[in-house]
Scaffold this active site. Structure first.
Site, PDB file in Angstrom:
ATOM      1  N   ASP A 201      17.365  35.035  27.191  1.00 32.05           N
ATOM      2  CA  ASP A 201      16.349  35.305  26.176  1.00 32.05           C
ATOM      3  C   ASP A 201      16.436  34.253  25.065  1.00 32.05           C
ATOM      4  O   ASP A 201      17.532  33.871  24.646  1.00 32.05           O
ATOM      5  CB  ASP A 201      16.607  36.703  25.584  1.00 32.05           C
ATOM      6  N   GLU A 237      14.324  31.236  28.715  1.00 32.22           N
ATOM      7  CA  GLU A 237      13.050  31.588  28.106  1.00 32.22           C
ATOM      8  C   GLU A 237      12.727  30.545  27.039  1.00 32.22           C
ATOM      9  O   GLU A 237      13.279  30.575  25.931  1.00 32.22           O
ATOM     10  CB  GLU A 237      13.082  32.989  27.476  1.00 32.22           C
TER      11      GLU A 237
HETATM   12  C1  QV4 Z   1      10.556  42.207  10.951  1.00 33.80           C
HETATM   13  C2  QV4 Z   1       9.584  41.192  10.354  1.00 33.80           C
HETATM   14  C3  QV4 Z   1      10.298  39.884  10.042  1.00 33.80           C
HETATM   15  C4  QV4 Z   1      11.484  40.175   9.117  1.00 33.80           C
HETATM   16  C5  QV4 Z   1      12.397  41.207   9.787  1.00 33.80           C
HETATM   17  C6  QV4 Z   1      13.585  41.571   8.946  1.00 33.80           C
HETATM   18  O1  QV4 Z   1       8.533  40.944  11.296  1.00 33.80           O
HETATM   19  O2  QV4 Z   1       9.413  38.972   9.433  1.00 33.80           O
HETATM   20  O3  QV4 Z   1      12.221  38.998   8.899  1.00 33.80           O
HETATM   21  O4  QV4 Z   1      11.656  42.404  10.114  1.00 33.80           O
HETATM   22  O5  QV4 Z   1      13.193  42.229   7.799  1.00 33.80           O
HETATM   23  C7  QV4 Z   1      11.281  43.457  16.048  1.00 33.80           C
HETATM   24  C8  QV4 Z   1      10.045  43.751  15.223  1.00 33.80           C
HETATM   25  C9  QV4 Z   1       9.889  42.725  14.107  1.00 33.80           C
HETATM   26  C10 QV4 Z   1      11.123  42.750  13.228  1.00 33.80           C
HETATM   27  C11 QV4 Z   1      12.320  42.436  14.119  1.00 33.80           C
HETATM   28  C12 QV4 Z   1      13.626  42.496  13.352  1.00 33.80           C
HETATM   29  O6  QV4 Z   1       8.913  43.698  16.072  1.00 33.80           O
HETATM   30  O7  QV4 Z   1       8.745  43.053  13.338  1.00 33.80           O
HETATM   31  O8  QV4 Z   1      10.996  41.744  12.231  1.00 33.80           O
HETATM   32  O9  QV4 Z   1      12.392  43.422  15.203  1.00 33.80           O
HETATM   33  O10 QV4 Z   1      13.830  43.781  12.821  1.00 33.80           O
HETATM   34  C13 QV4 Z   1      11.077  41.381  20.939  1.00 33.80           C
HETATM   35  C14 QV4 Z   1       9.770  41.716  20.218  1.00 33.80           C
HETATM   36  C15 QV4 Z   1       9.895  41.551  18.722  1.00 33.80           C
HETATM   37  C16 QV4 Z   1      11.082  42.353  18.206  1.00 33.80           C
HETATM   38  C17 QV4 Z   1      12.310  41.788  18.895  1.00 33.80           C
HETATM   39  C18 QV4 Z   1      13.614  42.444  18.446  1.00 33.80           C
HETATM   40  O11 QV4 Z   1       8.765  40.871  20.695  1.00 33.80           O
HETATM   41  O12 QV4 Z   1       8.710  42.037  18.104  1.00 33.80           O
HETATM   42  O13 QV4 Z   1      11.179  42.223  16.785  1.00 33.80           O
HETATM   43  O14 QV4 Z   1      12.183  42.032  20.313  1.00 33.80           O
HETATM   44  O15 QV4 Z   1      13.579  43.811  18.660  1.00 33.80           O
HETATM   45  C19 QV4 Z   1       8.804  33.498  20.340  1.00 33.80           C
HETATM   46  C20 QV4 Z   1      10.228  33.201  20.817  1.00 33.80           C
HETATM   47  C21 QV4 Z   1      10.580  33.936  22.085  1.00 33.80           C
HETATM   48  C22 QV4 Z   1      10.251  35.429  21.991  1.00 33.80           C
HETATM   49  C23 QV4 Z   1       8.784  35.575  21.590  1.00 33.80           C
HETATM   50  C24 QV4 Z   1       8.392  37.041  21.387  1.00 33.80           C
HETATM   51  O16 QV4 Z   1      10.404  31.813  20.988  1.00 33.80           O
HETATM   52  O17 QV4 Z   1      11.952  33.756  22.326  1.00 33.80           O
HETATM   53  O18 QV4 Z   1       8.537  34.894  20.367  1.00 33.80           O
HETATM   54  N1  QV4 Z   1      10.545  36.158  23.225  1.00 33.80           N
HETATM   55  C25 QV4 Z   1      11.837  36.855  23.458  1.00 33.80           C
HETATM   56  C26 QV4 Z   1      11.645  38.192  24.154  1.00 33.80           C
HETATM   57  C27 QV4 Z   1      11.018  39.162  23.199  1.00 33.80           C
HETATM   58  C28 QV4 Z   1      11.996  39.454  22.073  1.00 33.80           C
HETATM   59  C29 QV4 Z   1      12.745  38.278  21.644  1.00 33.80           C
HETATM   60  C30 QV4 Z   1      12.637  37.050  22.258  1.00 33.80           C
HETATM   61  C31 QV4 Z   1      13.781  38.486  20.633  1.00 33.80           C
HETATM   62  O19 QV4 Z   1      10.900  38.018  25.325  1.00 33.80           O
HETATM   63  O20 QV4 Z   1      10.636  40.356  23.844  1.00 33.80           O
HETATM   64  O21 QV4 Z   1      11.265  39.981  20.940  1.00 33.80           O
HETATM   65  O22 QV4 Z   1      14.962  38.887  21.364  1.00 33.80           O
HETATM   66  O23 QV4 Z   1       7.870  32.860  21.168  1.00 33.80           O
END
Ligand code: QV4
Ligand code: CA
Length: 491
Positions: A201, A237
């Protein structure tokens, strides 16, 4: 790290997104339908957030420890799945979250600290304590970057993309020997359990040199399952559609990358923003970011982009989704992954839990035709008749080139060298044409809209003459596919 580690004629992976650790699916379905590997959701301990009478799916991407205990089940259940799937020739690929731990944010539904499963943690800014790994505040990137990645960083600042926090997620410093040791220990424990490899990831957010140093420390796969000297499969990824500071080319020496350009090209063709005839060259060198066969993991959609907007096809597109997947499975480019989803109405919606205590994930129930019962909340694209037939088609055509390629406006057809034939007609009228199918003479059953059951074909029958020629009718906005395994009366 490029090798899929699957059996030769099982070159399709399925992402059983959020499924429980179930061996049944390997034993009862996957092994008989040409699937070679399952990508499972992160199996380690993660945060729990209870919100609107639900637990979002993305809690799995906020690790609390590397103990194998998650919404999908316990360590014993994980091991049982790996053992039993390997026994029937289906490999397990683990989605591994190494870049970060939990989010630093303290919101009403997420205090940022507490305990989850067996581990306590405190992710609050400056405290950053995960005793069950163990990690402490000095293991994170705070001294280098104490804040979130900014949108403009993706274009201009590769270091920030790797050192800062991805939406608030505490960013581990993989230059640290201790952090490397913890990550290597986790992946090693999975290899020892018998897995075949990893989806890493957020690899874009880690330095390739750090990743390489860790991957080189990994042991070979278990010889009793995979033979001697086999390295784990690794897919990074990295989303690179062009125009960003970080490029997929930085990762191809240490595994494959998730090729988001493939699904976008297929969707664009099926929506007629481009011509499906162009799919006859979709492979290395086709537009930006499509590198060699052994560099790419191709897919139509994934668990992130199925929740976002265009340009990807998803299960919600129905017939168009079937067409996109059928093309991917018939075509020769890359190693591929089929998406398998639960139905959702909104972005954060968690998997079906059927009222289980603590929102533990549920499991699908099945219809007599082997599809999933929609009432159980699971879509199971991988069991859709077209997709499961096309996975078998791919298995039957493994190692055979695409030949006799024919294109017309919004149309493409090709043979798979004596083993199969596929055509897609994205025009608004039937496509009637004689093709050189390269197949032996006989009657064949369409695998796109039908199925050969014993000697009975539930769809269109195609007759091939002694020269391998056949007159075929492909309905408007549909496909046709037949292969040595759909020959009526046997091969
Ligand atoms: C929130 C605010 C932030 C703030 C933070 C702290 O948005 O601005 O800084 O609080 O106060 C969740 C919430 C998100 C929250 C975050 C931390 O949705 O709002 O931030 O938690 O509390 C998945 C989801 C995310 C989720 C994350 C962790 O998509 O929404 O965040 O899991 O639970 C880019 C990257 C790529 C990524 C893609 C989505 O390059 O790497 O974006 N893809 C992978 C996974 C994806 C996962 C992650 C990465 C993170 O496939 O599913 O994100 O592990 O392109
Ligand atoms: Ca990082």
């Amino acid at each position: 790290f490029d090798d899929s580690n699957t059996l030769f004629d099982r070159q399709t992976m399925v992402h059983l997104f959020e499924w429980r650790h179930v061996a049944n699916e390997c034993e009862n379905f996957l092994q008989f339908n040409g699937y070679g590997a399952v990508q499972v959701s992160p199996p380690n301990e993660h945060i729990m957030i209870y919100t609107n009478d639900d637990v979002p799916w993305w809690v799995r991407y906020q690790p609390v420890s590397y103990r194998l205990n998650s919404r999908s089940g316990t360590e014993a259940q994980f091991q049982n799945m790996v053992d039993r799937c390997n026994k029937v020739g289906v490999r397990i690929i683990v989605d591994s979250v190494l870049n970060h731990m939990v989010g630093v944010g303290q919101k009403s539904d997420d205090p940022g600290h507490g305990s989850s499963g067996t581990a306590s943690y405190d992710g609050r800014d400056g405290i950053e304590s995960f005793p069950a790994v163990p990690y402490s505040s000095t293991d994170f990137h705070d001294p280098v970057c104490h804040g979130d990645i900014q949108d403009s960083d993706y274009q201009y600042n590769a270091n920030n993309v790797r050192n800062c926090r991805l939406s608030g997620l505490l960013d581990l410093n993989h230059a640290s020997q201790h952090v490397r040791n913890m990550a290597v220990a986790y992946l090693t424990s999975l290899i020892n359990a018998g897995v075949a490899g990893f989806r890493l990831d957020a690899s874009k957010h880690m330095f390739p040199d750090d990743l390489q140093a860790m991957l080189e420390k990994l042991p070979n796969l278990r010889a009793d399952i995979f033979g001697t000297n086999q390295k784990p499969f690794v897919v990074h990824e990295v989303i690179d559609r062009g125009g960003e500071a970080i490029k997929v080319t930085e990762y191809i020496a240490i595994g494959r990358y998730t090729n988001f350009n493939f699904g976008a090209a297929v969707a664009s063709a099926i929506w007629k923003q481009s011509d499906v005839a162009g799919l006859s060259t979709l492979g290395p060198g086709f537009g930006y970011g499509n590198l060699d066969d052994h560099d790419v993991l191709n897919f139509i959609d994934n668990h992130d982009n199925q929740r976002d907007d265009q340009p990807y096809l998803t299960y919600k597109n129905g017939d168009q989704y079937r067409m996109g997947n059928a093309y991917m499975l018939a075509w020769t480019y890359g190693y591929i992954r089929v998406m398998s989803s639960f139905a959702f109405d909104f972005h954060d919606q968690g998997p079906p839990n059927m009222g289980a205590p603590n929102y533990a994930t549920g499991s699908p129930t099945f219809n007599p035709d082997n599809t999933c019962d929609a009432r159980s909340g699971w879509v199971c694209e991988h069991r859709w008749p077209t997709i499961r037939q096309m996975v078998q088609f791919r298995a039957a055509c493994q190692g055979r080139a695409a030949t006799e390629i024919v294109t017309e406006s919004n149309r493409i057809a090709f043979a798979r060298e004596q083993n199969g034939f596929f055509a897609m007609n994205n025009a608004d009228s039937d496509w009637n044409r004689q093709f050189d199918t390269t197949l032996p003479a006989g009657s064949y059953c369409d695998q796109y809209d039908g199925e050969l059951k014993g000697s009975m074909c539930t769809g269109q029958t195609i007759t091939i003459d002694n020269d391998g020629k056949a007159s075929v009718r492909i309905p408007a906005r549909a496909c046709i596919a037949f292969s040595v395994i759909s020959r009526i009366g046997g091969r």
